[in-house]
Design a protein around this motif. Sequence first.
Motif, PDB file in Angstrom:
ATOM      1  N   VAL A 165       0.844  -1.210   0.000  1.00  0.00           N
ATOM      2  CA  VAL A 165       0.000   0.000   0.000  1.00  0.00           C
ATOM      3  C   VAL A 165       0.872   1.251   0.000  1.00  0.00           C
ATOM      4  CG1 VAL A 165      -1.630   1.351   1.391  1.00  0.00           C
ATOM      5  CG2 VAL A 165      -2.022  -1.089   1.045  1.00  0.00           C
ATOM      6  N   THR A 166       1.923   1.256   0.804  1.00  0.00           N
ATOM      7  CA  THR A 166       2.824   2.415   0.858  1.00  0.00           C
ATOM      8  C   THR A 166       3.487   2.644  -0.490  1.00  0.00           C
ATOM      9  OG1 THR A 166       3.219   2.014   3.205  1.00  0.00           O
ATOM     10  CG2 THR A 166       4.799   3.428   2.067  1.00  0.00           C
ATOM     11  N   ALA A 167       3.973   1.570  -1.110  1.00  0.00           N
ATOM     12  CA  ALA A 167       4.626   1.693  -2.424  1.00  0.00           C
ATOM     13  C   ALA A 167       3.639   2.142  -3.494  1.00  0.00           C
ATOM     14  CB  ALA A 167       5.270   0.370  -2.810  1.00  0.00           C
ATOM     15  N   ALA A 168       2.419   1.621  -3.464  1.00  0.00           N
ATOM     16  CA  ALA A 168       1.406   2.027  -4.440  1.00  0.00           C
ATOM     17  C   ALA A 168       1.025   3.492  -4.253  1.00  0.00           C
ATOM     18  CB  ALA A 168       0.173   1.138  -4.313  1.00  0.00           C
ATOM     19  N   LEU A 169       0.905   3.919  -3.010  1.00  0.00           N
ATOM     20  CA  LEU A 169       0.591   5.316  -2.727  1.00  0.00           C
ATOM     21  C   LEU A 169       1.701   6.228  -3.229  1.00  0.00           C
ATOM     22  CD1 LEU A 169      -1.399   7.261  -1.378  1.00  0.00           C
ATOM     23  CD2 LEU A 169      -0.221   6.852   0.776  1.00  0.00           C
ATOM     24  N   ALA A 170       2.941   5.802  -3.040  1.00  0.00           N
ATOM     25  CA  ALA A 170       4.084   6.598  -3.509  1.00  0.00           C
ATOM     26  C   ALA A 170       4.103   6.691  -5.028  1.00  0.00           C
ATOM     27  CB  ALA A 170       5.384   6.000  -3.007  1.00  0.00           C
ATOM     28  N   LYS A 171       3.691   5.629  -5.678  1.00  0.00           N
ATOM     29  CA  LYS A 171       3.657   5.644  -7.145  1.00  0.00           C
ATOM     30  C   LYS A 171       2.550   6.562  -7.653  1.00  0.00           C
ATOM     31  CE  LYS A 171       3.743   2.578 -11.112  1.00  0.00           C
ATOM     32  NZ  LYS A 171       3.709   1.201 -11.588  1.00  0.00           N
ATOM     33  N   ALA A 172       1.398   6.525  -6.995  1.00  0.00           N
ATOM     34  CA  ALA A 172       0.261   7.341  -7.415  1.00  0.00           C
ATOM     35  C   ALA A 172       0.428   8.810  -7.024  1.00  0.00           C
ATOM     36  CB  ALA A 172      -1.030   6.794  -6.800  1.00  0.00           C
ATOM     37  N   PRO A 174       3.507  10.614  -5.150  1.00  0.00           N
ATOM     38  CA  PRO A 174       4.802  10.532  -4.463  1.00  0.00           C
ATOM     39  C   PRO A 174       4.949  11.464  -3.260  1.00  0.00           C
ATOM     40  CG  PRO A 174       5.116  10.630  -6.844  1.00  0.00           C
ATOM     41  CD  PRO A 174       3.653  10.849  -6.581  1.00  0.00           C
ATOM     42  N   ALA A 175       4.377  12.635  -3.315  1.00  0.00           N
ATOM     43  CA  ALA A 175       4.520  13.589  -2.200  1.00  0.00           C
ATOM     44  C   ALA A 175       3.709  13.186  -0.970  1.00  0.00           C
ATOM     45  CB  ALA A 175       4.102  14.984  -2.651  1.00  0.00           C
ATOM     46  N   SER A 176       2.833  12.200  -1.125  1.00  0.00           N
ATOM     47  CA  SER A 176       1.992  11.810   0.011  1.00  0.00           C
ATOM     48  C   SER A 176       2.687  10.851   0.973  1.00  0.00           C
ATOM     49  CB  SER A 176       0.691  11.183  -0.492  1.00  0.00           C
ATOM     50  OG  SER A 176       0.955   9.987  -1.186  1.00  0.00           O
ATOM     51  N   ARG A 180       9.394   9.312   3.149  1.00  0.00           N
ATOM     52  CA  ARG A 180      10.469   9.433   2.172  1.00  0.00           C
ATOM     53  C   ARG A 180      10.571  10.841   1.600  1.00  0.00           C
ATOM     54  NH1 ARG A 180      12.936   4.682  -0.117  1.00  0.00           N
ATOM     55  NH2 ARG A 180      13.340   3.461   1.738  1.00  0.00           N
ATOM     56  N   ALA A 181       9.860  11.791   2.206  1.00  0.00           N
ATOM     57  CA  ALA A 181       9.886  13.180   1.691  1.00  0.00           C
ATOM     58  C   ALA A 181      11.138  13.914   2.123  1.00  0.00           C
ATOM     59  CB  ALA A 181       8.657  13.929   2.198  1.00  0.00           C
TER      60      ALA A 181
END
Length: 181
Positions: A165-172, A174-176, A180-181
């Motif tokens: 879920v975290t990786a998918a959210l970052a792909k969709a 990235p700033a969310s 990793r910001a």
Amino acid sequence: MERNTVLIALFAALIAVLGLIPKITLGFGVPITAQSLGVMLCGTVLGARRGSLAVLLFLLLVALGLPLLAGGRGGLGLFASPTVGFLVGFPVAAFVAGLIVEKTPRLALLPASILGAFVGGIGVLYLFGIAGMAITLDKSFPEAALLVSPFIPGDLIKAALAGFVTAALAKARPASVLSRA
């Protein structure tokens, strides 16, 4: 500042919503719930500081009596029950999960998030949970550890799910992913 406040409140609400998924209570009083997935996501998505603050907000609301834990439970009495160790461990678990994601920038987000969710959301959370159960149930640490062993397969799935879920959210968006910001 406002964005952080909104995200902390949103993720506290996410933990509460995950409590609506029906729980399975084992014979010794500790329920299997989806709320630990929310704790893992708080850390992997929001990072150590914001993630632990979201969990602390959730726990404050539970302590005030809001029925936000799985099965509609809430109130100070829960902090003297067999689940106390898990409750106390929630913010620490989110912090460790977030810290691992933050401190492993060379590792791709998916494995870093799975690792963070595994170490924080399982390792740290079980350490606190087992200690709390040992104390409240008057068991030895190994006896209490044996009691929580049925949770391991489900929690491994939750850790992997938190990573995906975290990786998918970052792909969709990235700033969310603030870890990793």
